[in-house]
Scaffold this motif. Structure first.
Motif, PDB file in Angstrom:
ATOM      1  N   LYS A 580     143.595  43.123  34.358  1.00  0.00           N
ATOM      2  CA  LYS A 580     142.746  43.948  35.217  1.00  0.00           C
ATOM      3  C   LYS A 580     142.819  43.448  36.658  1.00  0.00           C
ATOM      4  N   ILE A 581     142.731  42.121  36.798  1.00  0.00           N
ATOM      5  CA  ILE A 581     142.819  41.525  38.130  1.00  0.00           C
ATOM      6  C   ILE A 581     144.163  41.885  38.760  1.00  0.00           C
ATOM      7  N   TRP A 582     145.180  41.771  37.933  1.00  0.00           N
ATOM      8  CA  TRP A 582     146.542  42.061  38.387  1.00  0.00           C
ATOM      9  C   TRP A 582     146.647  43.497  38.911  1.00  0.00           C
ATOM     10  N   ASN A 583     146.114  44.416  38.142  1.00  0.00           N
ATOM     11  CA  ASN A 583     146.260  45.813  38.514  1.00  0.00           C
ATOM     12  C   ASN A 583     145.353  46.226  39.660  1.00  0.00           C
ATOM     13  N   ARG A 612     129.108  48.074  52.795  1.00  0.00           N
ATOM     14  CA  ARG A 612     128.076  47.054  52.952  1.00  0.00           C
ATOM     15  C   ARG A 612     127.536  46.655  51.580  1.00  0.00           C
ATOM     16  N   TRP A 613     127.495  47.643  50.688  1.00  0.00           N
ATOM     17  CA  TRP A 613     127.013  47.373  49.327  1.00  0.00           C
ATOM     18  C   TRP A 613     127.905  46.358  48.605  1.00  0.00           C
ATOM     19  N   ILE A 614     129.208  46.588  48.594  1.00  0.00           N
ATOM     20  CA  ILE A 614     130.083  45.683  47.815  1.00  0.00           C
ATOM     21  C   ILE A 614     130.099  44.290  48.444  1.00  0.00           C
ATOM     22  N   LEU A 615     130.018  44.225  49.772  1.00  0.00           N
ATOM     23  CA  LEU A 615     129.979  42.903  50.410  1.00  0.00           C
ATOM     24  C   LEU A 615     128.685  42.179  50.056  1.00  0.00           C
ATOM     25  N   SER A 616     127.615  42.916  49.984  1.00  0.00           N
ATOM     26  CA  SER A 616     126.343  42.319  49.595  1.00  0.00           C
ATOM     27  C   SER A 616     126.395  41.850  48.140  1.00  0.00           C
ATOM     28  N   ARG A 617     127.039  42.648  47.313  1.00  0.00           N
ATOM     29  CA  ARG A 617     127.134  42.288  45.895  1.00  0.00           C
ATOM     30  C   ARG A 617     127.990  41.037  45.695  1.00  0.00           C
ATOM     31  N   ILE A 618     129.108  40.953  46.395  1.00  0.00           N
ATOM     32  CA  ILE A 618     129.931  39.754  46.184  1.00  0.00           C
ATOM     33  C   ILE A 618     129.231  38.536  46.769  1.00  0.00           C
ATOM     34  N   TRP A 646     135.120  43.132  37.333  1.00  0.00           N
ATOM     35  CA  TRP A 646     135.511  44.292  36.527  1.00  0.00           C
ATOM     36  C   TRP A 646     134.580  45.474  36.777  1.00  0.00           C
ATOM     37  N   HIS A 647     133.288  45.224  36.608  1.00  0.00           N
ATOM     38  CA  HIS A 647     132.384  46.370  36.578  1.00  0.00           C
ATOM     39  C   HIS A 647     131.885  46.826  37.939  1.00  0.00           C
ATOM     40  N   GLU A 648     131.684  45.877  38.844  1.00  0.00           N
ATOM     41  CA  GLU A 648     131.223  46.331  40.160  1.00  0.00           C
ATOM     42  C   GLU A 648     132.393  46.634  41.086  1.00  0.00           C
ATOM     43  N   PHE A 649     133.317  45.699  41.191  1.00  0.00           N
ATOM     44  CA  PHE A 649     134.433  45.889  42.130  1.00  0.00           C
ATOM     45  C   PHE A 649     135.403  46.971  41.627  1.00  0.00           C
ATOM     46  N   CYS A 650     135.872  46.828  40.393  1.00  0.00           N
ATOM     47  CA  CYS A 650     136.868  47.788  39.895  1.00  0.00           C
ATOM     48  C   CYS A 650     136.244  49.133  39.517  1.00  0.00           C
ATOM     49  N   ASP A 651     135.226  49.083  38.660  1.00  0.00           N
ATOM     50  CA  ASP A 651     134.709  50.342  38.129  1.00  0.00           C
ATOM     51  C   ASP A 651     133.952  51.156  39.166  1.00  0.00           C
ATOM     52  N   TRP A 652     133.267  50.479  40.052  1.00  0.00           N
ATOM     53  CA  TRP A 652     132.513  51.228  41.057  1.00  0.00           C
ATOM     54  C   TRP A 652     133.171  51.222  42.429  1.00  0.00           C
ATOM     55  N   ASP A 725     122.587  42.802  52.142  1.00  0.00           N
ATOM     56  CA  ASP A 725     122.160  44.117  52.630  1.00  0.00           C
ATOM     57  C   ASP A 725     121.348  44.831  51.549  1.00  0.00           C
ATOM     58  N   ARG A 726     120.063  44.623  51.609  1.00  0.00           N
ATOM     59  CA  ARG A 726     119.168  45.223  50.615  1.00  0.00           C
ATOM     60  C   ARG A 726     119.227  46.742  50.660  1.00  0.00           C
ATOM     61  N   GLU A 727     119.239  47.276  51.880  1.00  0.00           N
ATOM     62  CA  GLU A 727     119.205  48.725  52.033  1.00  0.00           C
ATOM     63  C   GLU A 727     120.406  49.368  51.359  1.00  0.00           C
ATOM     64  N   ALA A 728     121.585  48.814  51.641  1.00  0.00           N
ATOM     65  CA  ALA A 728     122.803  49.364  51.038  1.00  0.00           C
ATOM     66  C   ALA A 728     122.738  49.243  49.516  1.00  0.00           C
ATOM     67  N   GLU A 729     122.201  48.141  49.027  1.00  0.00           N
ATOM     68  CA  GLU A 729     122.112  47.970  47.570  1.00  0.00           C
ATOM     69  C   GLU A 729     121.210  49.037  46.957  1.00  0.00           C
ATOM     70  N   THR A 730     120.107  49.328  47.643  1.00  0.00           N
ATOM     71  CA  THR A 730     119.189  50.354  47.126  1.00  0.00           C
ATOM     72  C   THR A 730     119.855  51.728  47.149  1.00  0.00           C
ATOM     73  N   LEU A 731     120.417  52.084  48.303  1.00  0.00           N
ATOM     74  CA  LEU A 731     121.002  53.420  48.451  1.00  0.00           C
ATOM     75  C   LEU A 731     122.155  53.639  47.466  1.00  0.00           C
ATOM     76  N   ILE A 732     123.053  52.690  47.394  1.00  0.00           N
ATOM     77  CA  ILE A 732     124.196  52.864  46.485  1.00  0.00           C
ATOM     78  C   ILE A 732     123.709  52.800  45.041  1.00  0.00           C
ATOM     79  N   GLY A 733     122.651  52.031  44.821  1.00  0.00           N
ATOM     80  CA  GLY A 733     122.054  51.978  43.489  1.00  0.00           C
ATOM     81  C   GLY A 733     121.592  53.362  43.052  1.00  0.00           C
ATOM     82  N   VAL A 734     120.994  54.102  43.971  1.00  0.00           N
ATOM     83  CA  VAL A 734     120.533  55.453  43.652  1.00  0.00           C
ATOM     84  C   VAL A 734     121.730  56.359  43.364  1.00  0.00           C
ATOM     85  N   ILE A 735     122.743  56.253  44.197  1.00  0.00           N
ATOM     86  CA  ILE A 735     123.961  57.060  43.983  1.00  0.00           C
ATOM     87  C   ILE A 735     124.537  56.764  42.587  1.00  0.00           C
ATOM     88  N   GLN A 736     124.579  55.461  42.222  1.00  0.00           N
ATOM     89  CA  GLN A 736     125.110  55.094  40.901  1.00  0.00           C
ATOM     90  C   GLN A 736     124.284  55.702  39.782  1.00  0.00           C
TER      91      GLN A 736
END
Length: 878
Positions: A580-583, A612-618, A646-652, A725-736
């Motif tokens: 998965k990492i490879w691909n 901003r969301w993915i940077l906050s997540r990592i 796998w689940h946040e970076f790749c799947d989302w 970035d709390r705001e981005a986490e909330t907003l993207i969380g809603v989208i998810q």
RNA sequence: GCGGGGUUAGCUCAGUGGUAGAGCAGCUGCUUUACACGCAGCGGGUCGGGGGUUCGAAACCCUCACCCCGCACCA
């Protein structure tokens, strides 16, 4: 770099060994000379020099490597010192077996020739385990490799022995010891294993000398009656009143021995209440013999055969054959009155399983209590921390009841005891170097003690003997005491406790501050791996097939707990993770241009919410991984990275970035930004992962064009407040949540991914409106919609819901409700009603309002609003 | 006998006071141009039994049952 240079499928074999050689040749495994850096030191638990890498080695060295690589990347001047153990009995046994196949024996060869043979054997085999550790990716400093019989370590051993002797902490004495008749050596108490078994208890009549009556004794070892020198009864036992002091006649040998009274040895409740005493072949009888000054008759010899003292007809017979013969003789004479089934534990040699023969013998001992005391204190004060802490009580329990340590072994392969006996006057000399002459009588005929030391004696010195002690070497100054010791709990007493004792005694400091005791690797059902069961996993086979990275990751993620059930299915899963990492990297590299690699760092204000969301997540993942590693929770750390990647970076994230990256959405500037974020997150992910999966991360990282020449020397990510970035986490969380809800509906209603629907959103404020106008494409792409309409009236038949405070309505062609969905809705309504009721009960409870933290009360209120909305939506859409 | 650990989804295990989790296995869809070693979705648990503490217990205390591991003893 073009992605088509990478194969679709990751092949570990193609890259792993190349990178190991490269790292080693660049000297990355050695500490740096930078004195400014904090240092980190760890020593390997030395495997047997002639051993092969088994799964336990793979585990411990994976964990050590993870810590070492993590510390190294985190800026520590890191030393992982490797080496091997001479493993006295084990190695000698292997070579003796080889000799036996050639029809030779060590006795025939003589000591010198035999030792030469063992050394040759060692030279031939020493690199086997080293090469296997290399295949695993172990980043140890091979320039400092040590062997317990090296000259330097031998000097340390002699130094320690001589000093302990002159301090009165090593002595030579006659004592009852555990003797292995197969290994033909004494062994220490902890080298004895007790095996439960059902045997026989024989009740035998011993006639009184005057023929007036018989006294019945019970024994599991009738053969030892040839060496009986008394019979004991309890002084208060009415059954035997008046018999003390009288003589009985031993059956078979006809010897006369006294009846004595002993309240320590005899339990009147057991057997017949009368005990035969064989002081030369039983630990308790030995002590009773000392109490009553009984003679010792050694009737079993060092090979486990009956000695001449056993008498005619028995001499030379194996002890178990003698038992059979004696039972027959007793039976025919009528002295054997009864044979009972009897469960007891038999003492066996941990190395060869042979039944131990207790023997009285002159051996060397360490007087251990004075050494144990400060070692107990060090753990009590947490100067040394055992991890997990539960091992402390085991440690204390053992250390507080510790027995003197028998350190002499009647072997040839090992550290020869530096004691010399003068033939002239019998003087005993203990000196660093062999003395020329006897200082007492001037005689020059001196013989060195033939015995060698217990292997664990030299192992106990490992953390400082390997660094040059007793010299004040630079390594001792820099790297001693070490920081962490990682090893299996099975050698807590054999090794860890003894290192702490010796370390404190000779250096004044415990040899390490933290001890991580890992569990034992078992098969997938928790069974011990054994050749006979056929469930042994060979780490080399796994590496060949699935790669060292997959094996390492599996071991790390399983490493908590006392048992580590290793399942092939799990390793397959983590090989898939490597793929998965490879691909994911392949995908990223398709979109990353050369100029991008040198581009300036990312401007936060230019970033889209999803970026901003993915940077906050990592960043959160980075914080958690560092925290988990700092408390040796390799399972948590590896799981965090796995989930994130796998689940946040790749799947989302990758899916959310695709519309922009593939040009379906946005301006070129946005595309550049997406590329930079993709590169940034991949780079950080690889660095986070490197200690766990060193090979694949290096291979990919090289293509990203980092500043450092290797990921091994790149900095380990640390959390950065600016990325949060709390705001981005909330907003993207809603989208998810919305995407997931729509996917559910689609699946429930039996639509496929080709069916497209319109989504209506009712936003509360302009800020929300503008967010969904700008990011509605994410919903369109990931939820496969035809259109997202903000603040427009949905058609009456649309499916409505409330997600993250936003009302949504999905327009399906017709209202199709499958029976499955009806059932699930009914079930969800039921569950929500229960939750609503319990929540209301809580909120109606004045004690809850008064005593629960405000945060919890508030959460309960908020949750109530959600439940009510959800229930309304479910009932409407039914 | 002394000491320690365990009992959570079919399997293997995380989870030390605030809405029960992961991986694997299972089931249903999907050749969505990074990956079928893949993607999406679903089902599945009165957290071993009983009692207590607490507004609230899988978690803390007591107790019972079963399992595992040390150490000691075993005539």
């Amino acid at each position: 770099m073009k992605a088509d240079e990478l194969d679709k499928r990751y092949d570990p074999a193609a890259i792993e060994q190349r990178w190991y050689k490269e790292w080693e040749s660049r000297g990355y495994f050695s500490p740096v000379e930078d004195r400014e850096r904090p240092r980190f030191a760890i020593v390997i638990p030395p495997p047997n020099v002639t051993g092969r890498l088994h799964i336990g080695h793979a585990l411990v060295n994976t964990l050590i490597d993870i810590v070492s690589r993590w510390k190294r990347m985190s800026g520590f001047n890191t030393l992982w010192l490797p080496g091997t153990d001479h493993a006295g009995i084990a190695t000698q046994m292997v070579v003796e077996r080889e000799l036996a196949r050639e029809g030779l024996s060590r006795i025939e060869m003589g000591r010198e020739a035999f030792l030469e043979r063992v050394w040759n054997w060692k030279e031939e085999h020493k690199d086997v385990i080293k090469n296997q550790l290399m295949r695993l990716g172990a980043s140890c400093d091979w320039s400092r490799e040590r062997f317990t019989l090296d000259a330097g370590l031998t000097r340390a051993v002699r130094e320690v022995f001589v000093r302990l002797y002159h301090e009165g902490l090593i002595y030579r004495d006659l004592a009852m010891i555990n003797w292995c008749p197969r290994c033909r050596t004494a062994i220490s108490d902890i080298e004895v294993e007790h095996r439960d078994q059902t045997g026989r208890l024989y009740l035998i009549d011993y006639q009184l000398e005057d023929g007036s009556r018989a006294i019945q004794i019970a024994t599991t070892r009738p053969e030892t009656m040839l060496g009986d020198t008394a019979v004991a009864v309890h002084p208060d036992d009415d059954r035997y009143e008046g018999l003390t002091g009288k003589m009985v006649v031993l059956p078979i040998s006809g010897r006369r021995v006294p009846i004595i009274a002993d309240s320590i040895l005899v339990d009147p409740e057991f057997g017949t209440g009368a005990v035969k005493i064989t002081p030369a072949h039983d630990k308790n009888d030995y002590l009773a013999g000392l109490r009553h000054s009984l003679p010792q008759m050694q009737v079993i010899d060092e090979g486990g055969r009956m000695s001449s003292a056993a008498g005619d007809g028995f001499e030379g017979l194996d002890r178990f054959e003698a038992r059979t013969l004696i039972v027959e003789m007793l039976q025919s004479s009528g002295a054997l009155r009864e044979t009972r089934q009897h469960a007891y534990a038999v003492a066996t040699c941990a190395k060869c399983d042979t039944v131990i023969e207790p023997m009285v013998s002159r051996q060397w001992f360490v007087k251990i209590a004075p050494l144990a005391e400060p070692a107990i204190a060090a753990v009590r004060s947490r100067e040394v921390t055992l991890i997990p802490e539960t091992w402390e009580s085991t440690y204390f329990n053992w250390m507080e009841n510790i027995h003197d340590w028998c350190i002499s072994r009647q072997l040839w392969w090992g550290h020869r005891i530096p004691a010399y006996y003068c033939d002239g006057c019998g003087e005993l000399l203990v000196t660093l170097e062999a003395p020329e002459s006897c200082p007492a009588c001037g005689g020059i005929k001196l013989r060195q003690d033939p015995d060698v030391l217990d292997t664990w004696f030299s192992s106990a010195l490992w953390p400082f003997s390997t660094m040059g002690w007793p010299d004040k070497s630079e390594d001792v100054e820099t790297f001693y005491p070490t920081d962490t010791l990682i090893t299996g709990f099975d050698i807590l007493f054999f090794w860890v406790a003894r290192m702490i004792m010796m370390g404190i005694h000779f250096t004044g400091k415990p040899p390490f501050s933290h001890v991580l005791l890992h569990g034992l690797v078992r098969d997938e059902h928790g069974r011990k791996m054994s050749k006979s069961v056929g469930n042994v996993i060979d780490p080399l086979e796994v590496i060949d097939e699935l790669g060292a990275d997959a094996l390492r990751f599996t071991l790390a993620i399983f490493s908590s707990g006392r048992d580590i059930p290793l399942a092939r299915s799990r390793t397959l899963g983590y090989a898939a993770f490597a793929n998965k990492i490879w691909n994911a990297s392949r995908f990223a590299l398709m979109h990353i241009d050369e100029e991008l690699k040198d581009a300036d760092s990312i401007m936060r204000e230019d970033l889209a919410p999803v970026e901003r969301w993915i940077l906050s997540r990592i960043n959160t993942t980075t914080r958690e991984v560092n925290r988990a590693l700092s408390v040796y929770r390799f399972d948590e750390a590896s799981n965090l990275i796995y989930q994130f990647f796998w689940h946040e970076f790749c799947d989302w994230y990758i899916e959310m970035a695709k519309p922009v990256l593939l040009g379906r959405h946005g301006e070129p500037a946005q595309r550049d930004s997406a590329k930079r974020v993709l590169l940034e997150v991949l780079d950080r992910s690889l660095r986070l992962l490197h200690p766990f999966m060193p090979f694949i991360t290096e291979e990919i990282w090289q293509k990203l064009g980092g500043v450092e020449p290797s990921i091994m020397v790149a900095p380990y990510p640390i959390p950065e407040e600016s990325l949060e970035d709390r705001e981005a986490e909330t907003l993207i969380g809603v989208i998810q949540q919305m995407i997931t809800a729509i996917r559910n509906l689609r699946s429930d209603k039996g639509f496929t991914s080709k069916d497209r629907f319109r989504l209506f959103l009712a936003c509360k404020d302009p800020r929300e409106t503008s967010f969904f106008l700008q990011n509605g494409y994410l919903l369109i792409e990931l939820a496969r919609l035809s259109e997202v309409l903000v603040n427009q009236i949905p058609p009456s038949g649309a499916h409505r819901d409330l997600i993250g405070g936003v009302e949504i309505a999905v327009e399906f062609p017709q209202k199709v409700v499958s029976p499955d969905q009806l059932m699930r809705i009914a079930k969800e309504i039921e569950q929500l009603e229960i939750e609503l009721a319990t929540g209301d009960a809580k909120l109606a409870n004045e004690f809850f309002i008064a005593r629960a933290p405000a945060r919890v009360v508030e959460q309960t209120r908020e949750r109530r609003v959600e439940i009510v909305a959800r229930l309304e939506s479910l009932r409407k859409n039914k």
